[in-house]
Motif scaffolding. Structure first.
Motif, PDB file in Angstrom:
ATOM      1  N   ASP A 176      76.349  89.098 103.625  1.00 55.26           N
ATOM      2  CA  ASP A 176      75.435  90.168 103.245  1.00 55.26           C
ATOM      3  C   ASP A 176      74.017  89.622 103.361  1.00 55.26           C
ATOM      4  OD1 ASP A 176      73.712  91.832 101.457  1.00 55.26           O
ATOM      5  OD2 ASP A 176      75.590  92.902 101.133  1.00 55.26           O
ATOM      6  N   LEU A 177      73.246  90.168 104.300  1.00 52.51           N
ATOM      7  CA  LEU A 177      71.924  89.617 104.581  1.00 52.51           C
ATOM      8  C   LEU A 177      71.000  89.696 103.374  1.00 52.51           C
ATOM      9  CD1 LEU A 177      71.253  90.960 108.202  1.00 52.51           C
ATOM     10  CD2 LEU A 177      72.322  88.824 107.487  1.00 52.51           C
ATOM     11  N   SER A 178      71.082  90.787 102.608  1.00 58.24           N
ATOM     12  CA  SER A 178      70.181  90.943 101.470  1.00 58.24           C
ATOM     13  C   SER A 178      70.451  89.889 100.404  1.00 58.24           C
ATOM     14  CB  SER A 178      70.309  92.350 100.881  1.00 58.24           C
ATOM     15  OG  SER A 178      71.605  92.574 100.351  1.00 58.24           O
ATOM     16  N   VAL A 179      71.727  89.587 100.143  1.00 61.83           N
ATOM     17  CA  VAL A 179      72.071  88.583  99.139  1.00 61.83           C
ATOM     18  C   VAL A 179      71.677  87.194  99.615  1.00 61.83           C
ATOM     19  CG1 VAL A 179      73.977  87.478  97.905  1.00 61.83           C
ATOM     20  CG2 VAL A 179      73.920  89.967  98.141  1.00 61.83           C
ATOM     21  N   ASN A 180      71.949  86.895 100.887  1.00 64.66           N
ATOM     22  CA  ASN A 180      71.554  85.597 101.424  1.00 64.66           C
ATOM     23  C   ASN A 180      70.037  85.436 101.414  1.00 64.66           C
ATOM     24  OD1 ASN A 180      73.739  83.715 103.046  1.00 64.66           O
ATOM     25  ND2 ASN A 180      74.472  85.789 102.668  1.00 64.66           N
ATOM     26  N   PHE A 181      69.331  86.534 101.657  1.00 67.33           N
ATOM     27  CA  PHE A 181      67.869  86.506 101.585  1.00 67.33           C
ATOM     28  C   PHE A 181      67.426  86.105 100.181  1.00 67.33           C
ATOM     29  CE2 PHE A 181      63.852  88.809 100.719  1.00 67.33           C
ATOM     30  CZ  PHE A 181      63.040  88.243 101.690  1.00 67.33           C
ATOM     31  N   MET A 182      68.021  86.718  99.159  1.00 69.05           N
ATOM     32  CA  MET A 182      67.644  86.399  97.781  1.00 69.05           C
ATOM     33  C   MET A 182      68.001  84.964  97.417  1.00 69.05           C
ATOM     34  SD  MET A 182      68.345  89.838  95.498  1.00 69.05           S
ATOM     35  CE  MET A 182      69.959  90.232  96.154  1.00 69.05           C
ATOM     36  N   GLN A 183      69.149  84.476  97.899  1.00 71.23           N
ATOM     37  CA  GLN A 183      69.545  83.104  97.595  1.00 71.23           C
ATOM     38  C   GLN A 183      68.542  82.108  98.170  1.00 71.23           C
ATOM     39  OE1 GLN A 183      73.633  83.501  99.190  1.00 71.23           O
ATOM     40  NE2 GLN A 183      74.353  82.767  97.203  1.00 71.23           N
ATOM     41  N   ASN A 184      68.156  82.306  99.421  1.00 71.13           N
ATOM     42  CA  ASN A 184      67.194  81.400 100.043  1.00 71.13           C
ATOM     43  C   ASN A 184      65.795  81.597  99.471  1.00 71.13           C
ATOM     44  OD1 ASN A 184      68.529  79.815 102.392  1.00 71.13           O
ATOM     45  ND2 ASN A 184      69.343  81.885 102.626  1.00 71.13           N
ATOM     46  N   PRO A 192      63.379  79.295  88.450  1.00 67.21           N
ATOM     47  CA  PRO A 192      64.162  78.541  87.468  1.00 67.21           C
ATOM     48  C   PRO A 192      65.654  78.595  87.785  1.00 67.21           C
ATOM     49  CG  PRO A 192      62.498  79.863  86.369  1.00 67.21           C
ATOM     50  CD  PRO A 192      62.481  80.284  87.802  1.00 67.21           C
ATOM     51  N   GLY A 193      66.304  77.451  87.642  1.00 71.50           N
ATOM     52  CA  GLY A 193      67.736  77.390  87.886  1.00 71.50           C
ATOM     53  C   GLY A 193      68.125  76.984  89.287  1.00 71.50           C
ATOM     54  N   THR A 194      67.143  76.842  90.192  1.00 67.93           N
ATOM     55  CA  THR A 194      67.452  76.495  91.578  1.00 67.93           C
ATOM     56  C   THR A 194      67.389  74.998  91.840  1.00 67.93           C
ATOM     57  OG1 THR A 194      65.134  76.804  92.226  1.00 67.93           O
ATOM     58  CG2 THR A 194      66.614  78.696  92.442  1.00 67.93           C
ATOM     59  N   ASN A 195      66.850  74.235  90.907  1.00 68.26           N
ATOM     60  CA  ASN A 195      66.715  72.781  91.066  1.00 68.26           C
ATOM     61  C   ASN A 195      65.862  72.398  92.264  1.00 68.26           C
ATOM     62  OD1 ASN A 195      68.426  72.190  88.820  1.00 68.26           O
ATOM     63  ND2 ASN A 195      70.224  72.565  90.112  1.00 68.26           N
TER      64      ASN A 195
END
Length: 358
Positions: A176-184, A192-195
């Motif tokens: 899912d491009l939108s979710v991968n966009f948010m992850q990156n 916060p939380g991404t280290n």
């Protein structure tokens, strides 16, 4: 004006070209409206009042992401009865207090309303996707409309999905491009939380845009935008898929310049057709592996130009996508080649980078 050459932004692979447009779009919309971009010796060049350091500072600290959300997909993150990665990412953006994500939070709220309404109506995400998309288009903020138009074209018949951004409305296979966009995006914004830190984000950006530094890539896939890694990708048979998160973020921001438009072409069959700029049916010629037995979702010819143009100018001629052969719009890769050779394309375009979706 400073002329910033960007060795990390080249016509190929597909993601690198789109990344170049992403830089031009974001700078032109948010920081320097007079910024101009062009292609010189196979490298993208940006003329802007920003220095190299100023460009890095803008993207790392001040860049306001375009809200890319897709309630109409099964993995878009809007379900409340599961606790998958997509739902966790969406909740993290919703609860963030980062000022750069204000538009994202507003769009998430609209998406939740759409999701509740569509669920109450009993709409199926496959059979009723046109209704889902129409409802999103009516309720989402203006800045999200480009994304919707880039992944789904609503015609008088069934929805059409331009292959540049997947075959099911922003989904590539199971990605899912939108979710991968948010992850990156969460990584490059050092949420916060991404280290990750601002320093790490700067290192990734320097490597992504200017091709300098040694910032390590991270596990992840860019799919068709940069199809490296996976089976038979190394002498040992398999290599891990790696990605620079800034590459992914910028390429999707740039892909929005290719938002499709519904066009009625009576010369075809009188029905509504989806007109994606410079997108045509595949012609299995011009490359070594070409075969009539190969399945194809079409091909796109990405324009290259050497005269510097602003984002507004680039958006205009890319959106128009003029490619004529003998008085009609090019339909195949062969037509595109003839159109280019006969100057049946916009003046100023000096070449194309051709990409087939096979």
């Amino acid at each position: 004006m400073n002329a910033l050459r960007m060795p990390g932004c080249r016509p190929e692979p597909l993601g690198s070209y789109l990344k170049s447009l992403g830089v031009l779009r974001l700078v032109g919309e948010q920081e320097d409206p007079e910024a101009k971009g062009s292609w010189r010796a196979g490298t993208f060049e940006l003329k802007t009042n920003l220095t190299e350091q100023g460009l890095i500072d803008f993207l790392v600290r001040d860049y306001r992401p375009t809200p890319l959300l897709a309630p109409w997909t099964r993995g878009g993150g809007f379900r409340t009865d599961v606790d998958r990665t997509s739902e966790k990412v969406l909740r993290a953006f919703e609860s963030s207090t980062d000022a750069r994500l204000e538009s994202f939070r507003s769009t998430i709220s609209s998406g939740q309303e759409v999701f509740r309404s569509a669920t109450e109506k009993g709409w199926d995400r496959t059979k009723d996707k046109a209704q889902w998309v129409t409802l999103c288009r009516a309720n989402f903020p203006d800045e999200s409309v480009l994304w919707i138009d880039a992944v789904v074209v609503l015609t008088s018949d069934d929805p059409v999905y331009p292959p540049l951004l997947g075959g099911a409305g922003g989904v590539l296979g199971r990605m899912d491009l939108s979710v991968n966009f948010m992850q990156n995006l969460s990584k490059v914004l050092a949420l916060p939380g991404t280290n990750t830190s601002e320093g790490q984000s700067r290192a990734w950006l320097l490597r992504s845009v200017f091709g300098v530094g040694s910032a390590p890539l991270i596990a992840g896939s860019a799919g068709q935008f940069d199809p490296g890694g996976g089976v038979n990708s190394s002498p040992l048979g398999h290599a891990d898929k790696l990605i620079n998160p800034w590459d992914y973020v910028l390429l999707l921001e740039g892909a929005l310049l290719f938002a499709g438009a519904a066009a009625r072409r009576l010369s075809f069959d009188g029905k509504g057709k989806a007109a994606m700029p410079f997108m045509v049916n595949n012609s299995t010629v011009g490359y070594a592996s070409g075969s009539s037995q190969e399945g194809s979702r079409g091909e796109v010819w990405l324009p290259l130009w050497s005269r510097p143009v602003t984002y507004a100018e680039a958006a205009h001629f890319i959106g128009e996508g003029r490619s004529d052969w003998r008085g009609r719009q090019a339909r195949t890769g062969l037509d595109m080649a003839k159109a280019a050779a006969s100057l049946g394309v916009d003046r100023g375009i000096e070449g194309f980078s051709r990409h087939a979706f096979l």
